[in-house]
Write a protein that holds these residues in place. Sequence first.
Motif, PDB file in Angstrom:
ATOM      1  N   THR A 250       0.848  -1.204   0.000  1.00 17.96           N
ATOM      2  CA  THR A 250       0.000   0.000   0.000  1.00 17.96           C
ATOM      3  C   THR A 250       0.880   1.249   0.000  1.00 17.96           C
ATOM      4  N   THR A 251       0.436   2.260  -0.760  1.00 18.13           N
ATOM      5  CA  THR A 251       1.185   3.517  -0.812  1.00 18.13           C
ATOM      6  C   THR A 251       0.244   4.642  -1.245  1.00 18.13           C
ATOM      7  N   THR A 252       0.787   5.849  -1.372  1.00 19.58           N
ATOM      8  CA  THR A 252       0.015   6.985  -1.892  1.00 19.58           C
ATOM      9  C   THR A 252       0.804   7.595  -3.046  1.00 19.58           C
ATOM     10  N   ILE A 253       0.216   8.581  -3.715  1.00 24.21           N
ATOM     11  CA  ILE A 253       0.823   9.106  -4.947  1.00 24.21           C
ATOM     12  C   ILE A 253       1.811  10.232  -4.664  1.00 24.21           C
ATOM     13  N   GLY A 254       1.809  10.791  -3.476  1.00 28.62           N
ATOM     14  CA  GLY A 254       2.861  11.773  -3.165  1.00 28.62           C
ATOM     15  C   GLY A 254       2.421  12.885  -2.249  1.00 28.62           C
ATOM     16  N   SER A 255       1.458  13.684  -2.694  1.00 33.83           N
ATOM     17  CA  SER A 255       1.105  14.837  -1.866  1.00 33.83           C
ATOM     18  C   SER A 255       0.089  14.450  -0.800  1.00 33.83           C
ATOM     19  N   PHE A 256       0.185  15.120   0.343  1.00 31.06           N
ATOM     20  CA  PHE A 256      -0.831  15.047   1.384  1.00 31.06           C
ATOM     21  C   PHE A 256      -1.552  16.390   1.410  1.00 31.06           C
ATOM     22  N   PRO A 257      -2.663  16.498   2.115  1.00 25.57           N
ATOM     23  CA  PRO A 257      -3.447  17.738   2.062  1.00 25.57           C
ATOM     24  C   PRO A 257      -2.587  18.976   2.292  1.00 25.57           C
ATOM     25  N   GLN A 258      -2.767  19.948   1.409  1.00 22.53           N
ATOM     26  CA  GLN A 258      -2.052  21.213   1.573  1.00 22.53           C
ATOM     27  C   GLN A 258      -2.944  22.109   2.421  1.00 22.53           C
ATOM     28  N   THR A 259      -2.702  22.058   3.699  1.00 17.79           N
ATOM     29  CA  THR A 259      -3.542  22.834   4.622  1.00 17.79           C
ATOM     30  C   THR A 259      -3.240  24.318   4.466  1.00 17.79           C
ATOM     31  N   ARG A 260      -4.131  25.112   4.996  1.00 15.58           N
ATOM     32  CA  ARG A 260      -3.934  26.544   4.953  1.00 15.58           C
ATOM     33  C   ARG A 260      -2.617  26.929   5.636  1.00 15.58           C
ATOM     34  N   ALA A 261      -2.333  26.262   6.746  1.00 15.10           N
ATOM     35  CA  ALA A 261      -1.106  26.572   7.491  1.00 15.10           C
ATOM     36  C   ALA A 261       0.129  26.335   6.600  1.00 15.10           C
ATOM     37  N   VAL A 262       0.109  25.260   5.830  1.00 14.86           N
ATOM     38  CA  VAL A 262       1.254  24.960   4.950  1.00 14.86           C
ATOM     39  C   VAL A 262       1.379  26.040   3.881  1.00 14.86           C
ATOM     40  N   ARG A 263       0.254  26.437   3.295  1.00 13.45           N
ATOM     41  CA  ARG A 263       0.311  27.441   2.224  1.00 13.45           C
ATOM     42  C   ARG A 263       0.770  28.791   2.760  1.00 13.45           C
ATOM     43  N   VAL A 264       0.319  29.115   3.954  1.00 13.90           N
ATOM     44  CA  VAL A 264       0.741  30.378   4.557  1.00 13.90           C
ATOM     45  C   VAL A 264       2.250  30.345   4.835  1.00 13.90           C
ATOM     46  N   ALA A 265       2.737  29.228   5.335  1.00 18.51           N
ATOM     47  CA  ALA A 265       4.176  29.127   5.636  1.00 18.51           C
ATOM     48  C   ALA A 265       4.999  29.314   4.364  1.00 18.51           C
ATOM     49  N   ARG A 266       4.555  28.728   3.273  1.00 17.05           N
ATOM     50  CA  ARG A 266       5.284  28.879   1.997  1.00 17.05           C
ATOM     51  C   ARG A 266       5.237  30.314   1.511  1.00 17.05           C
ATOM     52  N   ALA A 267       4.048  30.915   1.591  1.00 13.91           N
ATOM     53  CA  ALA A 267       3.893  32.289   1.117  1.00 13.91           C
ATOM     54  C   ALA A 267       4.728  33.240   1.965  1.00 13.91           C
ATOM     55  N   ASP A 268       4.765  33.013   3.274  1.00 16.61           N
ATOM     56  CA  ASP A 268       5.569  33.872   4.157  1.00 16.61           C
ATOM     57  C   ASP A 268       7.040  33.798   3.775  1.00 16.61           C
ATOM     58  N   PHE A 269       7.508  32.600   3.483  1.00 18.02           N
ATOM     59  CA  PHE A 269       8.915  32.448   3.132  1.00 18.02           C
ATOM     60  C   PHE A 269       9.186  33.129   1.780  1.00 18.02           C
ATOM     61  N   ALA A 270       8.286  32.904   0.814  1.00 22.77           N
ATOM     62  CA  ALA A 270       8.486  33.501  -0.522  1.00 22.77           C
ATOM     63  C   ALA A 270       8.505  35.026  -0.444  1.00 22.77           C
ATOM     64  N   ALA A 271       7.705  35.585   0.469  1.00 24.28           N
ATOM     65  CA  ALA A 271       7.617  37.042   0.562  1.00 24.28           C
ATOM     66  C   ALA A 271       8.657  37.620   1.511  1.00 24.28           C
ATOM     67  N   GLY A 272       9.520  36.765   2.066  1.00 20.48           N
ATOM     68  CA  GLY A 272      10.566  37.266   2.953  1.00 20.48           C
ATOM     69  C   GLY A 272      10.083  37.529   4.371  1.00 20.48           C
ATOM     70  N   ARG A 273       8.870  37.069   4.697  1.00 16.52           N
ATOM     71  CA  ARG A 273       8.367  37.302   6.056  1.00 16.52           C
ATOM     72  C   ARG A 273       8.905  36.272   7.049  1.00 16.52           C
ATOM     73  N   SER A 274       9.484  35.171   6.527  1.00 13.05           N
ATOM     74  CA  SER A 274      10.138  34.234   7.450  1.00 13.05           C
ATOM     75  C   SER A 274      11.464  33.824   6.809  1.00 13.05           C
ATOM     76  N   ASP A 275      12.433  33.393   7.642  1.00 16.75           N
ATOM     77  CA  ASP A 275      13.736  33.058   7.064  1.00 16.75           C
ATOM     78  C   ASP A 275      13.828  31.561   6.770  1.00 16.75           C
ATOM     79  N   LEU A 276      14.935  31.181   6.158  1.00 15.17           N
ATOM     80  CA  LEU A 276      15.091  29.805   5.699  1.00 15.17           C
ATOM     81  C   LEU A 276      15.013  28.817   6.868  1.00 15.17           C
ATOM     82  N   THR A 277      15.599  29.179   7.995  1.00 14.48           N
ATOM     83  CA  THR A 277      15.595  28.259   9.131  1.00 14.48           C
ATOM     84  C   THR A 277      14.174  28.010   9.620  1.00 14.48           C
ATOM     85  N   ALA A 278      13.440  29.106   9.799  1.00  9.90           N
ATOM     86  CA  ALA A 278      12.066  28.963  10.289  1.00  9.90           C
ATOM     87  C   ALA A 278      11.230  28.169   9.291  1.00  9.90           C
ATOM     88  N   TYR A 279      11.431  28.462   8.007  1.00  8.99           N
ATOM     89  CA  TYR A 279      10.665  27.775   6.964  1.00  8.99           C
ATOM     90  C   TYR A 279      11.003  26.280   6.963  1.00  8.99           C
TER      91      TYR A 279
END
Length: 769
Positions: free
Chosen positions: A443-472
């Motif tokens: 048994t396995t899955t195809i790769g992605s798991f749910p992209q929660t709002r928290a995950v999307r916000v974390a990515r957007a914050d990093f892309a916009a420079g609101r968080s640094d690489l370590t925190a991200y």
Amino acid sequence: MNASPHSETTIGATVLGYPRIGRTRELKKALEKYWAGNIDVAALNEAARAVRLDALDTMAGAGLDTVPVNTFSWYDHMLDTAVLVDAIPARFRDVSGTDVLAGFDAARYFAMARGTGTVPPLEMTKWFDTNYHYLVPEIGPDTRFTLRATKPVAEYAEAVARGVSPRPVVVGPFTFLSLAKAEAGAPDDFSPLSRLNDLVEVYAELLAVLADPGVAWVQIDEPALVRDLNDAQVGAVARAYERLAAVKHRPKILVATYFGSPVETLPVLAGTAIEGLALDLLRGPDFDEVAGTPGLAEKSLVLGAVDGRNVWRNDLTASRLELDRWRGAVRDVSVSTSCSLLHVPYDVEIETDLDPALKEVLAFADQKLAEVVALHGALHGRFPDAFSASDDVVSRRDLVPGLLRPDVTARAAAMTADDRQREPRHVRQTAQRERLTLPLLPTTTIGSFPQTRAVRVARADFAAGRSDLTAYTERMQAEIRDVVALQERIGLDVLVHGEPERNDMVQYFAEQLDGYASTRAGWVQSYGSRCVRPPILYGDVHRPEPMTVEWATYAQGLTAKPVKGMLTGPVTMLAWAFVRDDQPRAVTADQVALALRDEVIDLEAAGISMIQVDEPALRELLPLRAVDHQAYLDWSVGAFRLATSSVAAHTQVHTHLCYSEFGEIIEAIDGLNADVTSVEAARSDMELLASISERGFDGDIGPGVYDIHSPRVPDQAEIEVLIGLALTSVPAERLWINPDCGLKTRGYAEVEPALIHMVEATRAVRARI
Ligand code: GLN
Ligand code: ZN
């Protein structure tokens, strides 16, 4: 008749269609607010009107002689065509509300597009070989066609009031029915095309209706004519257009073809009394092949010399030479784009982050308007500065920084057949069995798991420079820990890291590869309110450093079970991008494959025992004509093999293909030579497995047993049934158990119970065999 450029009879500089989502995606935003109940229908209509008026003003302002109208849509032009002819499936007839859009019930319109809680929407599928998705009409033996011309008439009047010369555009009857499916319950042998005569009567009425307000030309889009047609279909097309041409009081008819050449029907259309034909000069007929077609020289030809679906600046001098040949042979020539500009972003000028050298070789919709106008002018002896500017830029294209990488071309040229060849399958199977010790029916899955709002916000914050690489990084690692722990709790056998760091499976890699550029606002409608921002593959592709190895090894370090490395394959990396047009796609695909090959080698060296290379787009790039299939399959399969053949026998290569219509590419699936292939199957009752097995495919296969396209949680019993069905075509030793596709669009509330049911069903079946 008179063939001077601005006489009433000629179309002049034009385009076949223009983007409609809004320069800043205003229509998308208005739609989403309307659906959420935050704005009323008047506000939606106002937003739509602003988008249409901007289109009219921009096209006329650029100097087009005539402009397309009725190319606007609130959602999709095939849906609009279903409304135009009143082909509304029965299940939507009871859906109604108080809001109205161009004379049609808004609730019913959006129910057809998106469904309601109880009524499923029309199916959606790709528009020819583009990345646009249309809604599939449902036609039955008793579908009653009735004309509802409110929308085209209103858009025509709106444009006239704006002071432009509009040309209403409709999807043609042959294309509409060719792309429709038989409604549920129709007899097995029923074909929507059998209703062509009935439907054509509605188009005849439409012509008469459009003649009243003084429409000069109507554009009837028939891209389905560029696919393979049999004699009966050609005859049906001939009769349809003879009938329409025979309407007494009507506008002139322009039959528009694009995405290829209407090989079979060009002679018959040239023989009917329709007045005009639009041809795609980029993918369409060759002048020498068709110029002598009897009757063609008497037609008004609208020649698509400017690529409507790619983003490269036109070589105006080359196009002019080509157009001159046609003009010498045909009475009336107008210049256009090869297809609607729906497929490209609005304006490259607003892109502030692109390298200026790259930017100047690009043309989005607005730049293409200027190209069309320049080319049309040249037909009449006017040569604006655009020509010398174009010559300059074309001569500089190779100088775009990073476009030519001799190291990349030399490496690709040195590849041999051996570099695309792994050890024989049985050798790999033995080596992998020893190394991996998996249970029966892994048994396995195809790769992605749910992209929660928290995950999307974390990515957007990093892309916009609101968080640094370590925190991200810490945030993503926490997500990976949760996803791995969840999979262990559920009892899956082969794990994934869940792809939280990926915004999109192509963009994620494009951003890390040399040779790709990203736009800030290069949005293109994908369907309805959904837009994508395809990257631009402009130069020789090279991987400067590992792209996924850290995430994969982090995940593998958390568990004793194997974790699959996860990559996007070369064909998909081309399909969902704007691809350079200065070399064959086969060459570009091999360059992407080599970059992926480096990643595969690094993943293997880091101890990753399974590597999945997704190719969901393999089917969609399949050429529209059967004669072109083999050449395509050769290069696409070859590129996949180049990406994946470097590894040792004990490293397991997986692939994932995202659709169930395999008919035409079954051999290619075998050709990919992956150790494990997962495919979509839950909705088609495992039918494709039988055909794959019949072809002697002897790799492992994972048919999706859980349809992730719906929020519904399948129960254990129904999954057991599907596994049982699969086992009638595939021996247990080669069968894997997985969902249909990635889980990123789903929520944990559904995913967790669904995966638990999948694992329990598998255990129950294992206990019986
Ligand atoms: N690995 C990808 C995912 O799970 C595959 C997506 C796809 O096939 N479109 O999201
Ligand atoms: Zn998929």
